[in-house]
Motif scaffolding. Structure first.
Motif, PDB file in Angstrom:
ATOM      1  N   THR A  73     -18.831  19.909  42.143  1.00 53.09           N
ATOM      2  CA  THR A  73     -19.506  18.773  41.939  1.00 53.09           C
ATOM      3  C   THR A  73     -18.312  17.830  41.057  1.00 53.09           C
ATOM      4  OG1 THR A  73     -21.669  19.479  42.253  1.00 53.09           O
ATOM      5  CG2 THR A  73     -21.699  17.934  40.735  1.00 53.09           C
ATOM      6  N   ARG A  74     -17.864  18.510  40.298  1.00 60.46           N
ATOM      7  CA  ARG A  74     -17.053  18.036  39.582  1.00 60.46           C
ATOM      8  C   ARG A  74     -15.934  16.831  40.614  1.00 60.46           C
ATOM      9  NH1 ARG A  74     -14.618  22.026  35.315  1.00 60.46           N
ATOM     10  NH2 ARG A  74     -16.378  23.303  34.504  1.00 60.46           N
ATOM     11  N   LEU A  75     -15.425  17.604  40.995  1.00 59.32           N
ATOM     12  CA  LEU A  75     -14.201  16.825  42.108  1.00 59.32           C
ATOM     13  C   LEU A  75     -14.916  15.767  42.206  1.00 59.32           C
ATOM     14  CD1 LEU A  75     -12.334  19.914  44.423  1.00 59.32           C
ATOM     15  CD2 LEU A  75     -11.452  19.059  42.330  1.00 59.32           C
ATOM     16  N   ALA A  76     -16.421  16.161  43.522  1.00 61.50           N
ATOM     17  CA  ALA A  76     -17.223  14.983  44.108  1.00 61.50           C
ATOM     18  C   ALA A  76     -17.431  13.790  43.320  1.00 61.50           C
ATOM     19  CB  ALA A  76     -17.820  15.229  45.212  1.00 61.50           C
ATOM     20  N   VAL A  77     -18.156  14.020  42.111  1.00 65.71           N
ATOM     21  CA  VAL A  77     -18.385  12.932  40.957  1.00 65.71           C
ATOM     22  C   VAL A  77     -17.285  12.271  40.835  1.00 65.71           C
ATOM     23  CG1 VAL A  77     -19.401  12.837  39.044  1.00 65.71           C
ATOM     24  CG2 VAL A  77     -20.362  13.966  40.479  1.00 65.71           C
ATOM     25  N   ALA A  78     -15.940  12.856  40.480  1.00 69.79           N
ATOM     26  CA  ALA A  78     -14.526  12.087  40.309  1.00 69.79           C
ATOM     27  C   ALA A  78     -14.401  11.116  41.591  1.00 69.79           C
ATOM     28  CB  ALA A  78     -13.441  12.937  39.779  1.00 69.79           C
ATOM     29  N   ALA A  79     -14.060  11.778  42.605  1.00 70.74           N
ATOM     30  CA  ALA A  79     -13.658  10.663  43.570  1.00 70.74           C
ATOM     31  C   ALA A  79     -15.226  10.168  44.122  1.00 70.74           C
ATOM     32  CB  ALA A  79     -13.774  12.135  44.664  1.00 70.74           C
ATOM     33  N   ALA A  80     -16.146   9.713  44.125  1.00 67.77           N
ATOM     34  CA  ALA A  80     -17.211   8.776  43.881  1.00 67.77           C
ATOM     35  C   ALA A  80     -16.846   7.891  42.962  1.00 67.77           C
ATOM     36  CB  ALA A  80     -18.660   9.266  43.872  1.00 67.77           C
ATOM     37  N   ALA A  81     -16.332   8.077  41.693  1.00 65.55           N
ATOM     38  CA  ALA A  81     -16.336   6.938  40.093  1.00 65.55           C
ATOM     39  C   ALA A  81     -14.686   6.846  41.027  1.00 65.55           C
ATOM     40  CB  ALA A  81     -15.757   8.062  39.215  1.00 65.55           C
ATOM     41  N   ASP A  82     -13.596   7.029  41.435  1.00 65.26           N
ATOM     42  CA  ASP A  82     -12.903   6.276  41.594  1.00 65.26           C
ATOM     43  C   ASP A  82     -13.088   5.129  42.903  1.00 65.26           C
ATOM     44  OD1 ASP A  82     -11.379   8.272  39.826  1.00 65.26           O
ATOM     45  OD2 ASP A  82     -10.137   9.094  41.019  1.00 65.26           O
ATOM     46  N   ALA A  83     -13.817   5.732  43.512  1.00 70.63           N
ATOM     47  CA  ALA A  83     -14.448   4.417  44.303  1.00 70.63           C
ATOM     48  C   ALA A  83     -14.618   3.995  43.946  1.00 70.63           C
ATOM     49  CB  ALA A  83     -14.993   5.406  45.634  1.00 70.63           C
ATOM     50  N   ARG A  84     -15.658   3.678  43.604  1.00 67.79           N
ATOM     51  CA  ARG A  84     -16.468   2.157  42.660  1.00 67.79           C
ATOM     52  C   ARG A  84     -15.082   1.653  42.070  1.00 67.79           C
ATOM     53  NH1 ARG A  84     -21.905   1.461  42.809  1.00 67.79           N
ATOM     54  NH2 ARG A  84     -21.736   1.165  39.865  1.00 67.79           N
ATOM     55  N   ALA A  87     -13.106  -0.146  44.263  1.00 64.89           N
ATOM     56  CA  ALA A  87     -14.081  -1.267  44.463  1.00 64.89           C
ATOM     57  C   ALA A  87     -14.399  -2.913  43.492  1.00 64.89           C
ATOM     58  CB  ALA A  87     -15.848  -0.882  45.371  1.00 64.89           C
ATOM     59  N   GLY A  88     -14.070  -2.619  42.102  1.00 63.52           N
ATOM     60  CA  GLY A  88     -14.023  -3.373  41.183  1.00 63.52           C
ATOM     61  C   GLY A  88     -15.432  -3.412  40.558  1.00 63.52           C
ATOM     62  N   LEU A  89     -16.420  -2.253  40.322  1.00 66.12           N
ATOM     63  CA  LEU A  89     -17.825  -1.796  39.802  1.00 66.12           C
ATOM     64  C   LEU A  89     -17.956  -0.895  39.148  1.00 66.12           C
ATOM     65  CD1 LEU A  89     -19.599  -0.618  43.831  1.00 66.12           C
ATOM     66  CD2 LEU A  89     -19.111  -2.871  42.546  1.00 66.12           C
ATOM     67  N   PRO A  90     -18.311  -0.968  38.054  1.00 68.14           N
ATOM     68  CA  PRO A  90     -18.844  -0.447  37.010  1.00 68.14           C
ATOM     69  C   PRO A  90     -18.477   1.238  36.688  1.00 68.14           C
ATOM     70  CG  PRO A  90     -21.011  -1.067  37.399  1.00 68.14           C
ATOM     71  CD  PRO A  90     -20.136  -1.962  38.534  1.00 68.14           C
ATOM     72  N   ASP A  91     -17.958   1.785  36.279  1.00 69.55           N
ATOM     73  CA  ASP A  91     -17.833   3.309  36.367  1.00 69.55           C
ATOM     74  C   ASP A  91     -19.087   3.984  35.947  1.00 69.55           C
ATOM     75  OD1 ASP A  91     -16.807   5.818  36.990  1.00 69.55           O
ATOM     76  OD2 ASP A  91     -15.899   5.780  35.290  1.00 69.55           O
ATOM     77  N   LEU A  92     -18.994   3.217  34.842  1.00 72.87           N
ATOM     78  CA  LEU A  92     -20.368   3.855  33.987  1.00 72.87           C
ATOM     79  C   LEU A  92     -21.004   2.260  33.788  1.00 72.87           C
ATOM     80  CD1 LEU A  92     -18.501   6.513  31.591  1.00 72.87           C
ATOM     81  CD2 LEU A  92     -20.356   7.110  33.295  1.00 72.87           C
ATOM     82  N   ARG A  93     -22.673   3.290  33.971  1.00 73.51           N
ATOM     83  CA  ARG A  93     -23.754   2.024  33.701  1.00 73.51           C
ATOM     84  C   ARG A  93     -23.753   1.534  32.349  1.00 73.51           C
ATOM     85  NH1 ARG A  93     -29.890   4.098  34.594  1.00 73.51           N
ATOM     86  NH2 ARG A  93     -29.529   6.147  34.638  1.00 73.51           N
ATOM     87  N   PRO A  94     -24.726   0.555  31.789  1.00 77.39           N
ATOM     88  CA  PRO A  94     -24.979   0.671  30.632  1.00 77.39           C
ATOM     89  C   PRO A  94     -25.997   1.725  29.868  1.00 77.39           C
ATOM     90  CG  PRO A  94     -23.875  -1.204  31.150  1.00 77.39           C
ATOM     91  CD  PRO A  94     -23.475  -0.280  32.438  1.00 77.39           C
ATOM     92  N   GLU A  95     -26.081   2.235  28.897  1.00 80.02           N
ATOM     93  CA  GLU A  95     -27.531   2.815  28.826  1.00 80.02           C
ATOM     94  C   GLU A  95     -28.739   1.973  28.653  1.00 80.02           C
ATOM     95  OE1 GLU A  95     -27.755   6.238  28.170  1.00 80.02           O
ATOM     96  OE2 GLU A  95     -25.826   6.106  28.292  1.00 80.02           O
ATOM     97  N   ASP A  96     -28.606   0.809  29.183  1.00 76.23           N
ATOM     98  CA  ASP A  96     -30.187  -0.156  28.857  1.00 76.23           C
ATOM     99  C   ASP A  96     -30.432  -0.571  29.874  1.00 76.23           C
ATOM    100  OD1 ASP A  96     -28.632  -2.991  27.692  1.00 76.23           O
ATOM    101  OD2 ASP A  96     -27.226  -1.770  28.558  1.00 76.23           O
ATOM    102  N   ASP A  97     -29.157  -0.457  31.142  1.00 80.10           N
ATOM    103  CA  ASP A  97     -29.115  -0.437  33.232  1.00 80.10           C
ATOM    104  C   ASP A  97     -30.336  -0.484  33.421  1.00 80.10           C
ATOM    105  OD1 ASP A  97     -26.861  -0.805  35.557  1.00 80.10           O
ATOM    106  OD2 ASP A  97     -29.062  -1.551  34.926  1.00 80.10           O
TER     107      ASP A  97
END
Length: 408
Positions: A73-84, A87-97
């Motif tokens: 899960t650590r490896l996958a979540v990290a790789a998915a975050a890198d992909a986003r 792609a120029g998409l935010p790594d983390l959503r704001p709390e109010d998203d």
């Protein structure tokens, strides 16, 4: 029907922890297998494999959160975050998203949390961690990716043995094509380099025993192959509707243009010797992409370095390309067998090779009778004209999946 763009790539692998680093390693054509301390200490029959090194979970997760995430899960979540991020998409959503209901998560894995489950089985019941259940759920990795980014579309897990990641990518493409979602984080993960899993694969004589030279043990298509080398990895692609990606000005790595899957309906661990179902799957993927066999620039083969798999795949490739095999590479010679994650890792390699017109060599290949019908790239990289690429994945249970990518 919508076209599907690849706008981001993320990777954690034995060859490197970014697509660029990993592709440079496979171009160098040297195996990454080494003896691993945990396997040596456990004195299992095979003590080497291809592990992810240099991965820093602190760069992705607070220390307190890491206690609730196993290695895959650590490896996958990290790789998915890198992909986003790529792609120029935010790594983390704001709390109010409010979340994103038009983006899905599609994860492929063969063994899921097998290693962690085997560790838990050795504990007294009263010492089981409180978070045991949410850590061992087969869908836990997909759920963690969805939660991290607020992705409220389909959140799906596919388990098709070593074809799992390719199936996840293909099903994500299908969902975007037909308007079920606008985008998807799709790929796969596997991390089973534990004594239990390695001993289990060794028990069925699936693994190479070339302990004196681990880096030469993974020998796709080679006459002296004696089994695969276990490996771990996570790889994810950010897929988007082509028109929407272009409208937002995204950098486009290429297009996922075709997909097909099938099943041998034969032996549980041995493919059909003539490769006819695999060949049919390849032809179906090419037809799905609208690509003629003669237009394919190269093939990234599944090629595990096992006797039966490689022979069947070589026959399948020859049948799919009756006018002559395009250049064929098998990157497992470098990375080892990435199991359920392999289809996504090799999709990245295939797309980079097609885009740059450079096919990696097949490490440790010196020739052999099963490869005489196909054009195996070896010794050095080969230059080709940019063209569509076919990437194959097969798995225990007779699973087959093929993907077709067009370079940007």
């Amino acid at each position: 029907m919508h076209r599907v763009a690849v706008t981001g790539m993320g990777l954690k692998s034995p060859a490197g922890n970014t697509p660029e680093d990993a592709f440079a390693t496979v171009l160098a054509g040297k195996g990454t297998a080494v003896h691993l301390p945990a396997l040596l200490e456990a004195a299992v029959p095979v003590t080497f494999g291809c592990a992810v090194t240099g991965f820093d979970p602190d760069a992705y997760f607070p220390r307190a959160r890491q206690r609730h995430l196993d290695r895959p899960t650590r490896l996958a979540v990290a790789a998915a975050a890198d992909a986003r991020t790529d792609a120029g998409l935010p790594d983390l959503r704001p709390e109010d998203d409010e979340g994103d209901p038009r983006t899905g998560v599609f994860v492929g894995t063969g063994g899921a949390h097998t290693s962690y489950i085997s560790d838990l089985g050795a504990l007294p019941r009263e010492r089981l961690p409180v978070a045991s259940v949410p850590m061992i759920m087969p869908n836990a990795t997909a759920a963690r990716i969805s939660i991290r980014h607020g992705l409220q579309g389909p959140c799906l897990t596919f388990s098709c043995a070593c074809a799992s990641a390719a199936v996840a990518l293909g099903e994500a493409m299908t969902a975007i094509r037909y308007g079920r979602v606008d985008a998807a984080v799709a790929g796969g993960v596997e991390a089973m380099l534990s004594p239990f899993a390695v001993a289990a694969f060794a028990r069925i004589n699936a693994l190479s025993r070339r302990a004196d030279a681990p880096h030469e043990a993974s020998r796709p298509f080679d006459r002296d192959r004696d089994g695969f080398v276990m490996a771990e990895a996570a790889a994810f692609l950010m897929l988007e509707r082509m028109d929407l990606a272009v409208a937002r000005g995204a950098r486009i790595h290429g297009e996922l243009a075709g997909y097909a899957a099938g099943a041998d309906a034969g032996h549980i661990v041995q493919p059909l010797d003539d490769g006819r179902v695999a060949a049919r799957t390849m032809r179906a993927a090419l037809a799905d992409a609208g690509v003629r066999p003669e237009e394919v620039g190269h093939v990234n083969a599944h090629a595990t370095a096992t006797t039966y798999n490689d022979r069947a795949e070589a026959r399948a490739i020859a049948a799919c390309f009756p006018a002559g095999s395009p250049p064929v590479t098998a990157t497992k010679g470098v990375t080892g067998h990435l199991l359920g994650s392999g289809g996504a890792v090799e999709a990245i390699f295939a797309l980079l090779a097609a885009s740059r017109g450079t096919v990696p060599p097949t490490a440790n290949f010196t020739g052999g009778p099963d490869a005489t019908s196909i054009d195996v790239v070896h010794t050095a990289p080969r230059g080709i004209a940019p063209a569509p690429v076919l990437s194959n994945s097969f798995g225990f249970g007779g699973h087959s999946a093929s993907l077709v990518f067009r370079p940007a």
